[in-house]
Design a protein around this motif. Structure first.
Motif, short mmCIF file in Angstrom:
data_model
loop_
_atom_site.label_atom_id
_atom_site.label_comp_id
_atom_site.label_asym_id
_atom_site.label_seq_id
_atom_site.Cartn_x
_atom_site.Cartn_y
_atom_site.Cartn_z
N PRO B 156 0.85 -1.19 0.00
CA PRO B 156 0.00 0.00 0.00
C PRO B 156 0.88 1.24 0.00
CG PRO B 156 0.11 -0.94 2.21
CD PRO B 156 0.88 -1.87 1.30
N TYR B 157 0.50 2.22 -0.77
CA TYR B 157 1.26 3.48 -0.78
C TYR B 157 0.36 4.59 -1.29
CZ TYR B 157 1.62 2.47 -5.77
OH TYR B 157 1.32 2.19 -7.07
N SER B 158 0.78 5.81 -1.11
CA SER B 158 -0.05 6.94 -1.52
C SER B 158 0.22 7.30 -2.97
CB SER B 158 0.25 8.15 -0.64
OG SER B 158 -0.13 7.89 0.68
N TRP B 159 -0.82 7.50 -3.71
CA TRP B 159 -0.64 7.90 -5.10
C TRP B 159 -1.79 8.76 -5.56
CZ3 TRP B 159 -4.87 6.33 -7.72
CH2 TRP B 159 -5.51 5.14 -7.32
N LEU B 160 -1.54 9.48 -6.60
CA LEU B 160 -2.57 10.23 -7.30
C LEU B 160 -2.35 9.97 -8.78
CD1 LEU B 160 -3.95 13.71 -6.95
CD2 LEU B 160 -2.67 13.22 -9.02
N ASP B 161 -3.41 9.53 -9.43
CA ASP B 161 -3.23 9.15 -10.83
C ASP B 161 -4.45 9.57 -11.64
OD1 ASP B 161 -2.05 8.08 -13.05
OD2 ASP B 161 -2.28 5.97 -12.46
N THR B 162 -4.22 9.75 -12.92
CA THR B 162 -5.33 9.91 -13.85
C THR B 162 -5.79 8.52 -14.22
OG1 THR B 162 -4.49 11.97 -14.72
CG2 THR B 162 -5.94 10.73 -16.15
N ASN B 163 -7.06 8.35 -14.42
CA ASN B 163 -7.56 7.04 -14.82
C ASN B 163 -7.25 6.81 -16.30
OD1 ASN B 163 -8.84 4.64 -15.14
ND2 ASN B 163 -10.69 5.23 -14.00
N ASN B 164 -6.01 6.46 -16.54
CA ASN B 164 -5.55 6.29 -17.91
C ASN B 164 -6.25 5.17 -18.63
OD1 ASN B 164 -3.23 8.19 -18.48
ND2 ASN B 164 -2.59 7.34 -16.51
N GLY B 165 -6.52 4.12 -17.90
CA GLY B 165 -7.20 2.98 -18.51
C GLY B 165 -8.58 3.39 -19.02
N ARG B 166 -9.34 3.94 -18.12
CA ARG B 166 -10.70 4.35 -18.48
C ARG B 166 -10.66 5.36 -19.63
NH1 ARG B 166 -14.86 4.01 -19.50
NH2 ARG B 166 -16.84 4.95 -18.86
N ALA B 167 -9.74 6.29 -19.58
CA ALA B 167 -9.66 7.33 -20.60
C ALA B 167 -9.41 6.70 -21.97
CB ALA B 167 -8.56 8.32 -20.26
N PHE B 168 -8.46 5.79 -22.03
CA PHE B 168 -8.12 5.22 -23.33
C PHE B 168 -9.15 4.20 -23.80
CE2 PHE B 168 -4.03 6.58 -25.23
CZ PHE B 168 -3.97 7.76 -24.50
N GLN B 169 -9.81 3.61 -22.84
CA GLN B 169 -10.91 2.73 -23.22
C GLN B 169 -12.00 3.55 -23.90
OE1 GLN B 169 -12.91 1.04 -19.86
NE2 GLN B 169 -14.49 0.07 -21.13
N ARG B 170 -12.37 4.65 -23.25
CA ARG B 170 -13.41 5.51 -23.83
C ARG B 170 -13.00 6.05 -25.18
NH1 ARG B 170 -14.98 10.05 -19.76
NH2 ARG B 170 -16.63 10.53 -21.26
N ALA B 171 -11.75 6.46 -25.26
CA ALA B 171 -11.27 7.03 -26.53
C ALA B 171 -11.35 5.99 -27.64
CB ALA B 171 -9.84 7.51 -26.36
N THR B 172 -10.95 4.77 -27.31
CA THR B 172 -10.99 3.71 -28.31
C THR B 172 -12.43 3.44 -28.74
OG1 THR B 172 -9.09 2.72 -27.20
CG2 THR B 172 -10.20 1.37 -28.86
N GLU B 173 -13.29 3.35 -27.74
CA GLU B 173 -14.70 3.08 -28.04
C GLU B 173 -15.31 4.20 -28.87
OE1 GLU B 173 -16.27 2.51 -24.16
OE2 GLU B 173 -15.67 0.38 -24.07
N PHE B 174 -14.87 5.41 -28.58
CA PHE B 174 -15.37 6.55 -29.34
C PHE B 174 -15.06 6.39 -30.81
CE2 PHE B 174 -14.92 10.90 -30.98
CZ PHE B 174 -16.13 11.45 -30.60
N LEU B 175 -13.86 5.99 -31.11
CA LEU B 175 -13.48 5.78 -32.50
C LEU B 175 -14.22 4.58 -33.10
CD1 LEU B 175 -9.63 6.51 -32.53
CD2 LEU B 175 -11.49 7.95 -33.38
N LEU B 176 -14.36 3.54 -32.28
CA LEU B 176 -15.09 2.36 -32.77
C LEU B 176 -16.53 2.73 -33.11
CD1 LEU B 176 -13.73 -0.28 -30.22
CD2 LEU B 176 -13.40 -0.32 -32.71
N ASP B 177 -17.11 3.55 -32.24
CA ASP B 177 -18.50 3.95 -32.47
C ASP B 177 -18.64 4.77 -33.76
OD1 ASP B 177 -19.25 2.67 -30.20
OD2 ASP B 177 -19.28 4.48 -28.93
#
Lengths: 340, 340
Positions: B156-177
């Motif tokens: 366990p450790y402290s972090w702050l991150d952007t949800n890169n997975g979700r972002a790129f999933q959405r981006a990919t789906e956007f193009l697929l759509d």
DNA sequence: GACCGCACCCAAAGCGCTTTGAGAAACGTT
DNA sequence: AACGTTTCTCAAAGCGCTTTGGGTGCGGTC
């Protein structure tokens, strides 16, 4: 693990251990070796605050980033500058301390930096034409090097600058030689010294060839991509549009390129663009073939050199001011061509 | 001007003056006021080293930039991150110390940072998939917050991150759509955790729609403009070129745009581009109308938040690890359109 | 054997601050 | 008047290091 513990561990006095570690001659080689080995093994490294207190040196350099309402943008070249400077610092055992200073309480801030005593010297970023920080720091007796210059300041001080005037003069002449007569200047904020120098040089080069600078072809703003795009788009839709652009940064030039494309024109054929290039790591102007014709001057190298100058000033406190003017290269790329 | 002098000037003891300045209740309001006024007038500010020695707190945060042979480039987002964090720090009276650390002697470096004691905590930049620094810093007991995550680390450790997975999933789906089937990924270096997550998400989104990821359409390198240009140029000249591009940074996307233009195609009509946008000050994705369709997440905001988290951890040492996942917005620009 | 010089080492002061433990002064209470 | 309380103040120790100003012991010289 501190000095005392290390000394006890070795059955030596703190004095001897300290001297062994700092290379003083009063200690035998055998002892020194023993001490060094133990320090290594026990992962000892001296407390910087205590050492600083005792020696009066912080072994750190301050980089002050002015933050203002006028342009709160972080300078994109700062990263590269710091990387260059940092390399020099770490060789010399120095660290970097960054202070963001609102220019409303600039004086207060610099005084406090001095008193707090956690830096031995300062690099001044983003000098304005008339920059009060130079007089202030001189008065405070804190060693400093300015990255850039302040034209209106007559005091002697240490600086390292790119020859922005020469660079933009050459760039303008280059376009003139290609037959361009309507040459636009997409400049940075002109209260910044470098931008002012660039404009003066540009105007000078034009008038030397008998061309009156046209205010409709000059812009001065923060150097973003959008700014380049807008300025170029607007100018290209003038009745009498420019055929050449002088641009102050790669990012802005990219915006200019976008506007040119959108206007259905081709860069290098219909419109020529020449930009200043700070040679940033993430924004290289091509590898083998440069994209833009550019005046190039490495900001990273500037960082290294400025750091060296500052360290020198710190080493010999009574040192006379050091100055260094770096010439920009003129790189011929495919973004320029003869005027149609 | 130091405490002693100030105390003498006021005819008080150092103790009283110190207490007055630091807001302790044992001193009368009248005295406190007098002291504060004098401090102001005489431009007194306490020596940070001495204060640090006495209190055991440095009032500084370390930002460690890993420098390696593999990618010695300074992170272009670093400036914005620091600007965000710096704002938080200066409100809390903290400063920023930057160390450039060669990852060959990373362990040594972090140990020494800890011992030197001139920072109270650390922000860890650029985490790799399996990043040894996390275990090390945990062991050293130095508070830290990771900007990003390290997938392979189970501590366990402290972090702050952007949800890169979700972002790129959405981006990919956007193009697929939009009907795209040949979608390229111009990614960052995939030993970096964020880049790895992006690729996994991209592949996942494709396979979920029954499309097998094509290695010929995936690149992974340092995110420069040239890299975007080359990758796109090469892919566009394939027998079966992609109609959509997923790009990891604005700078790289600009390179992709250049390649598209040069191929005589139009972005948004012939080829769609969607990029991640760190919302950097000098590289805004349009003001009103965004240029690129993008997954946007402000790195400056990330800096502010990470700083707050770290300060909290420093305030309460036994604090459980803090984590924060920031969602990226999906911004629709003119760089995407239905597949032809 | 007395003396000197050298090589090695040490105790203690000091850097500028915080903080502990305690004293002095002022005030009210019985 | 004697006593506690509260308010204000102080001297001194300590943070971890460097550096000054000696000391000790040894070998060599006369």
């Amino acid at each position: 693990m501190n000095l005392k513990q290390l000394a006890e561990h070795l059955n030596l006095s703190q004095t001897t251990v300290s001297r062994a570690l700092n290379g003083y001659p009063e200690v035998s080689e055998k002892t020194r070796e023993k001490v060094l080995r133990a320090a290594q093994e026990l992962n000892y490294s001296p407390n910087a605050r205590a050492k600083g207190l005792a020696t009066g040196r912080a072994h750190a350099i301050g980089h002050v980033l002015p933050i203002s309402d006028q342009h709160e943008m972080v300078n994109p070249i700062f990263g590269d500058f710091i990387a260059g400077a940092g390399q020099t610092y770490s060789k010399a055992g120095y660290e970097v301390v960054i202070s963001l200073v609102d220019d409303k309480d600039e004086e207060q801030a610099y005084r406090s930096i001095r008193n707090r005593g956690n830096v031995d010297g300062i690099i001044v970023h983003g000098p304005r034409m008339t920059d009060s920080r130079i007089a202030l720091l001189t008065e405070l007796g804190l060693p400093f090097v300015v990255h850039g210059r302040a034209s209106q300041v007559s005091l002697p001080y240490s600086w390292l600058d790119t020859n922005n005037g020469r660079a933009f003069q050459r760039a303008t002449e280059f376009l003139l030689d290609l037959g361009h007569r309507r040459i636009a200047l997409i400049n940075g904020l002109e209260f910044m010294d470098f931008a002012h120098r660039r404009r003066v040089a540009y105007e000078g080069a034009l008038t030397d060839r008998g061309i009156a600078p046209d205010p409709a072809l000059m812009r001065s703003e923060e150097m973003t991509e959008i700014y380049g795009y807008r300025s170029a788009a607007e100018m290209l839709s003038l009745a009498n549009p420019p055929t050449g652009f002088l641009v102050s940064s790669m990012i802005t030039a990219i915006g200019v390129r976008r506007a040119i494309h959108e206007a259905g024109l081709e860069m290098g054929r219909d419109v020529s663009v020449i930009t200043h290039d700070d040679d940033l790591g993430y924004l290289r102007n091509g590898h083998d073939v440069p994209i833009f014709t550019a005046t190039r001057s490495s900001v990273r190298l500037a960082g290294m050199r400025a750091a060296e100058m500052l360290l020198e000033l710190i080493r010999t406190p009574a040192h006379a001011p050091l100055t260094q003017l770096m010439e920009a290269e003129l790189i011929i790329g495919s973004s320029t061509g003869p005027a149609q």
